[in-house]
Design a protein around this motif. Structure first.
Motif, PDB file in Angstrom:
ATOM      1  N   GLY A  29       0.821  -1.224   0.000  1.00  0.00           N
ATOM      2  CA  GLY A  29       0.000   0.000   0.000  1.00  0.00           C
ATOM      3  C   GLY A  29       0.845   1.260   0.000  1.00  0.00           C
ATOM      4  N   PHE A  30       2.062   1.174  -0.520  1.00  0.00           N
ATOM      5  CA  PHE A  30       2.986   2.310  -0.602  1.00  0.00           C
ATOM      6  C   PHE A  30       3.303   2.876   0.794  1.00  0.00           C
ATOM      7  N   CYS A  31       3.968   4.029   0.836  1.00  0.00           N
ATOM      8  CA  CYS A  31       4.312   4.626   2.135  1.00  0.00           C
ATOM      9  C   CYS A  31       4.272   6.139   2.021  1.00  0.00           C
ATOM     10  N   LEU A  32       4.381   6.793   3.169  1.00  0.00           N
ATOM     11  CA  LEU A  32       4.261   8.246   3.246  1.00  0.00           C
ATOM     12  C   LEU A  32       5.156   8.977   2.241  1.00  0.00           C
ATOM     13  N   LYS A  33       6.377   8.471   2.047  1.00  0.00           N
ATOM     14  CA  LYS A  33       7.305   9.220   1.184  1.00  0.00           C
ATOM     15  C   LYS A  33       6.815   9.286  -0.255  1.00  0.00           C
ATOM     16  N   LYS A  34       6.157   8.215  -0.703  1.00  0.00           N
ATOM     17  CA  LYS A  34       5.742   8.199  -2.104  1.00  0.00           C
ATOM     18  C   LYS A  34       4.476   7.359  -2.293  1.00  0.00           C
ATOM     19  N   ASP A  35       3.447   7.977  -2.769  1.00  0.00           N
ATOM     20  CA  ASP A  35       2.189   7.339  -3.183  1.00  0.00           C
ATOM     21  C   ASP A  35       1.307   6.810  -2.055  1.00  0.00           C
ATOM     22  N   THR A  50       4.620   4.210  12.496  1.00  0.00           N
ATOM     23  CA  THR A  50       3.271   4.331  11.923  1.00  0.00           C
ATOM     24  C   THR A  50       2.500   5.536  12.461  1.00  0.00           C
ATOM     25  N   ALA A  51       2.887   6.052  13.638  1.00  0.00           N
ATOM     26  CA  ALA A  51       2.183   7.221  14.177  1.00  0.00           C
ATOM     27  C   ALA A  51       2.795   8.519  13.668  1.00  0.00           C
ATOM     28  N   SER A  52       3.896   8.399  12.927  1.00  0.00           N
ATOM     29  CA  SER A  52       4.626   9.607  12.533  1.00  0.00           C
ATOM     30  C   SER A  52       3.930  10.360  11.414  1.00  0.00           C
ATOM     31  N   LYS A  53       3.870  11.671  11.570  1.00  0.00           N
ATOM     32  CA  LYS A  53       3.316  12.522  10.503  1.00  0.00           C
ATOM     33  C   LYS A  53       4.431  12.883   9.517  1.00  0.00           C
ATOM     34  N   ARG A  54       5.664  12.643   9.957  1.00  0.00           N
ATOM     35  CA  ARG A  54       6.816  13.049   9.160  1.00  0.00           C
ATOM     36  C   ARG A  54       7.491  11.796   8.607  1.00  0.00           C
ATOM     37  N   CYS A  55       7.960  11.887   7.358  1.00  0.00           N
ATOM     38  CA  CYS A  55       8.705  10.772   6.766  1.00  0.00           C
ATOM     39  C   CYS A  55      10.098  10.736   7.394  1.00  0.00           C
ATOM     40  N   ASP A 107      13.487  16.273   7.184  1.00  0.00           N
ATOM     41  CA  ASP A 107      12.221  15.779   6.669  1.00  0.00           C
ATOM     42  C   ASP A 107      12.551  14.858   5.493  1.00  0.00           C
ATOM     43  N   GLY A 108      12.164  13.600   5.607  1.00  0.00           N
ATOM     44  CA  GLY A 108      12.542  12.616   4.583  1.00  0.00           C
ATOM     45  C   GLY A 108      11.996  12.938   3.202  1.00  0.00           C
ATOM     46  N   ILE A 109      10.928  13.719   3.116  1.00  0.00           N
ATOM     47  CA  ILE A 109      10.351  14.056   1.810  1.00  0.00           C
ATOM     48  C   ILE A 109      10.924  15.383   1.307  1.00  0.00           C
ATOM     49  N   ASP A 110      10.803  16.402   2.135  1.00  0.00           N
ATOM     50  CA  ASP A 110      11.251  17.735   1.736  1.00  0.00           C
ATOM     51  C   ASP A 110      12.616  17.964   2.395  1.00  0.00           C
ATOM     52  N   TYR A 111      13.613  17.238   1.905  1.00  0.00           N
ATOM     53  CA  TYR A 111      14.883  17.158   2.648  1.00  0.00           C
ATOM     54  C   TYR A 111      15.881  18.256   2.318  1.00  0.00           C
ATOM     55  N   ALA A 151      23.650   9.829   8.045  1.00  0.00           N
ATOM     56  CA  ALA A 151      22.843   8.596   8.114  1.00  0.00           C
ATOM     57  C   ALA A 151      22.280   8.358   9.516  1.00  0.00           C
ATOM     58  N   ALA A 152      22.095   9.439  10.276  1.00  0.00           N
ATOM     59  CA  ALA A 152      21.565   9.301  11.636  1.00  0.00           C
ATOM     60  C   ALA A 152      20.251  10.065  11.779  1.00  0.00           C
ATOM     61  N   ALA A 153      19.752  10.633  10.691  1.00  0.00           N
ATOM     62  CA  ALA A 153      18.499  11.384  10.676  1.00  0.00           C
ATOM     63  C   ALA A 153      18.149  11.616   9.206  1.00  0.00           C
ATOM     64  N   SER A 154      17.115  12.427   8.954  1.00  0.00           N
ATOM     65  CA  SER A 154      16.774  12.710   7.556  1.00  0.00           C
ATOM     66  C   SER A 154      17.694  13.771   6.959  1.00  0.00           C
ATOM     67  N   ARG A 155      18.591  14.293   7.783  1.00  0.00           N
ATOM     68  CA  ARG A 155      19.592  15.225   7.267  1.00  0.00           C
ATOM     69  C   ARG A 155      20.925  14.963   7.953  1.00  0.00           C
ATOM     70  N   PRO A 156      22.018  15.348   7.271  1.00  0.00           N
ATOM     71  CA  PRO A 156      23.305  15.322   7.949  1.00  0.00           C
ATOM     72  C   PRO A 156      23.360  16.545   8.852  1.00  0.00           C
ATOM     73  N   PHE A 157      23.953  16.461  10.021  1.00  0.00           N
ATOM     74  CA  PHE A 157      23.915  17.634  10.903  1.00  0.00           C
ATOM     75  C   PHE A 157      25.170  17.766  11.753  1.00  0.00           C
ATOM     76  N   LEU A 158      25.372  19.011  12.173  1.00  0.00           N
ATOM     77  CA  LEU A 158      26.504  19.366  13.010  1.00  0.00           C
ATOM     78  C   LEU A 158      26.094  19.165  14.463  1.00  0.00           C
ATOM     79  N   VAL A 159      26.986  18.565  15.277  1.00  0.00           N
ATOM     80  CA  VAL A 159      26.679  18.468  16.705  1.00  0.00           C
ATOM     81  C   VAL A 159      27.483  19.574  17.397  1.00  0.00           C
ATOM     82  N   GLU A 160      26.865  20.754  17.473  1.00  0.00           N
ATOM     83  CA  GLU A 160      27.604  21.923  17.969  1.00  0.00           C
ATOM     84  C   GLU A 160      28.119  21.719  19.387  1.00  0.00           C
TER      85      GLU A 160
END
Ligand SMILES: Cc1cc2nc3c(=O)[nH]c(=O)nc-3n(C[C@H](O)[C@H](O)[C@H](O)COP(=O)(O)OP(=O)(O)OC[C@H]3O[C@@H](n4cnc5c(N)ncnc54)[C@H](O)[C@@H]3O)c2cc1C
Ligand code: FES
Ligand code: FES
Lengths: 343, 170
Positions: free
Chosen positions: A133-139, A147-152, A191-195, A255-264
């Protein structure tokens, strides 16, 4: 046979022309650089652009210039980036561990930075995805990972982005209405979709790597030594006083979130300290606490969480000057600079 | 409606272009969505290049584009205009096997043979760049070419043997 869908193709000669096409065509147009991410995705119907804007013939995207900073054109292939003698160690190690020789001959730096996010429920054929049945990211409507997540929660899987973020790199974005230069970490959204914070008509044209004489390193966790996407990437860069005291440090995770990030916080903690085993352990714990992997990539989730501080520790010991070759070989079956050419 | 249909028709037109395959210029017409792999195998009848995963993960489709190993399954045919493409069909010269082909045959480096064309082309590019590569370099160069049969040892040996033969001949 997995055929590509029908599309039209345009091959502009200038960045301005490419940006004008994107502005006129809207979201139905996509940029094609090396195609090593977009074409497999199109075969699986993740993306079905009506128009492909091929970047191969665009002038100026493959320039390298050495001034106060090293400027790398977004259209350089990763092999070409690796042939640049002046690139910092962290970027070299990251680029050398992207995919395979063939794919590095094709894939570009810009494409690597704009790589689509990945997930076990997404990187599958159309039929496979339809069967669930596809998934949130596509179709679809549901994120099968949470499954409770509103965000991909698809994962950012680029190797060069964390390496370049640790090095303080900036990127130039050129759109139909003008251009801007931003810190690389600001290109990404969790955000996995609007990354990407890239506007639809913008091209990434160059990457500016400051030459600050920093030591840098990149550590990648993956299943196979030959090639695999990262399931964790740790990049660290630092500047030292002659007595070994850290003056400034930056640690970035991939590879630890939907974006690469700095740990200030981890970077700030290291300032004014010497890299003793205790300091390294504490900085590693700070950085690893920010890694929130999800169960949507290769390898066991709990183990991936568990080894995050080990990998940050390896990176910091590498910066300290420890001989890390045995650990490298054991974890990545990869030795930086050995074999030498890598291209 | 009419305009929309017109656009559809325009969209579904073949491209016609000239490719340079194994040193020969060929005119070919194909739909724009075809990969170089599909054009080689289906439109030019060059079935030596193998069709494996189609997603860049196996190396069976490796050919040389402008002398560099690339994956034909992820290169658009229409992006190859004006570039040189070399496939396994171009390796043997006038009935004489290329030293790599001879070494692969002599040393049992091909079993089912499915990975062989991709291995040969990747190895050819390596030896052109580095005539005397170390074992490590050979392993690294072919690390994107998967083989389900040989266990790789014979392939590495064959590439080493071919490199020796080519150096002696030069
Ligand atoms: C088997 C396999 C293994 C791989 N392993 C890895 C790996 O280990 N690590 C890794 O990081 N990647 C990996 N990749 C992904 C990919 O090969 C690389 O990330 C590559 O650098 C992508 O670059 P490209 O030029 O091919 O991108 P493309 O596929 O051409 O483009 C990717 C995306 O970026 C956009 N884009 C491209 N250029 C620009 C630009 N200048 N401005 C704005 N947007 C742009 C495109 O529209 C598209 O959305 C792998 C791929 C495969 C098939
Ligand atoms: S068929 Fe091209 S890499 Fe597998
Ligand atoms: S010989 Fe069968 S896959 Fe290599």
């Amino acid at each position: 046979m997995m055929r590509l869908p029908w599309f039209e193709c345009r091959a502009p000669r200038t960045v301005a022309e490419a940006a004008a096409i994107l502005a006129a065509e809207g979201p139905e147009a996509m940029l094609l650089a090396g195609g090593t991410d977009l074409l497999p995705n199109m075969k699986r119907r993740h993306q079905t652009p009506r128009l492909l804007v091929c970047l191969r013939r665009v002038e100026g995207l493959r320039k390298v210039s050495n001034g106060a900073a090293l400027t790398l054109g977004a259209g350089l292939t990763l092999t070409e980036v690796l042939r640049e003698p002046r690139i910092p160690a962290g970027l070299r190690q990251a680029a050398a561990q992207v995919a395979t020789v063939h794919l590095r001959n094709m894939g570009t730096l810009g494409g690597n930075l704009c790589l689509d996010t990945r997930c076990t429920y997404y990187n599958q054929t159309y039929e496979w995805r339809r069967a669930i049945g596809f998934c949130l990211k596509k179709d679809g409507e549901i994120c099968w990972v949470a499954t409770a997540s509103k965000r991909c929660v698809a994962v950012s899987s680029t190797d060069t982005a964390p390496a370049l973020i640790a090095l303080g790199a900036r990127v130039r974005l050129v759109g139909a209405a003008g251009e801007r230069e931003i810190a690389l970490e600001d290109l990404y959204r969790n955000d996995g979709i609007d990354y990407l914070a890239r506007r639809p008509d913008e091209l990434l044209t160059e990457v500016i790597v400051p030459d600050r004489g920093w030591r840098s390193t990149y550590w990648k966790l993956r299943r196979r030594g030959a090639f695999d996407f990262p399931v964790l990437g740790v990049a660290a860069a630092a500047r030292f006083a002659p007595d070994g005291t850290v003056l400034e440090a930056r640690i970035a995770l991939g590879a630890a979130a939907s974006r690469p990030f700095l740990v200030e916080k981890a970077g700030a903690f290291l300032a004014e300290k010497k890299l003793t085993d205790e300091v390294i352990a504490e900085a590693a714990a700070i950085a690893a606490s920010r890694a929130k992997p999800m169960d949507n990539t290769d390898l066991d989730l709990y183990w991936r969480k568990d080894v995050a501080d080990d990998f940050v520790g390896y990176a910091l010991r590498d910066l300290r000057g420890d001989d890390m070759r045995a650990v490298r070989l054991r974890t990545a079956r990869y030795l930086p600079g050995e074999p030498p050419g890598l291209s | 409606m009419g305009a929309a249909r017109g656009r559809e028709a325009l969209l579904r037109r073949n491209v016609q272009l000239r490719l340079h395959v194994n040193g020969e210029a060929v005119e070919v017409s194909f739909p724009p969505y075809k990969t170089l792999l599909e054009v080689l195998r289906e439109d030019l009848g060059l079935t030596g290049t193998k069709h494996g995963c189609e997603l860049g993960e196996c190396g069976a489709c490796a050919v040389l584009v402008d002398g560099e190993p690339q994956l034909a399954c992820l290169v658009l045919g229409l992006e190859c205009e004006g570039r040189s493409v070399e496939t396994v069909e171009g390796l043997a010269q006038g009935g004489t096997l290329h030293p790599l082909q001879a070494a692969f045959a002599d040393l049992g480096a091909a079993q089912c043979g499915y990975c062989t064309p991709g291995m040969l082309m990747t190895a050819k590019a390596l030896l052109e760049r580095e005539p005397a590569p170390s074992r490590e370099r050979i392993r690294e160069a072919i690390s994107g070419n998967l083989c389900r049969c040989t266990g790789y040892a014979q392939i590495v040996e064959a590439i080493e043997a071919a490199a020796r033969a080519m150096r002696e001949r030069a």
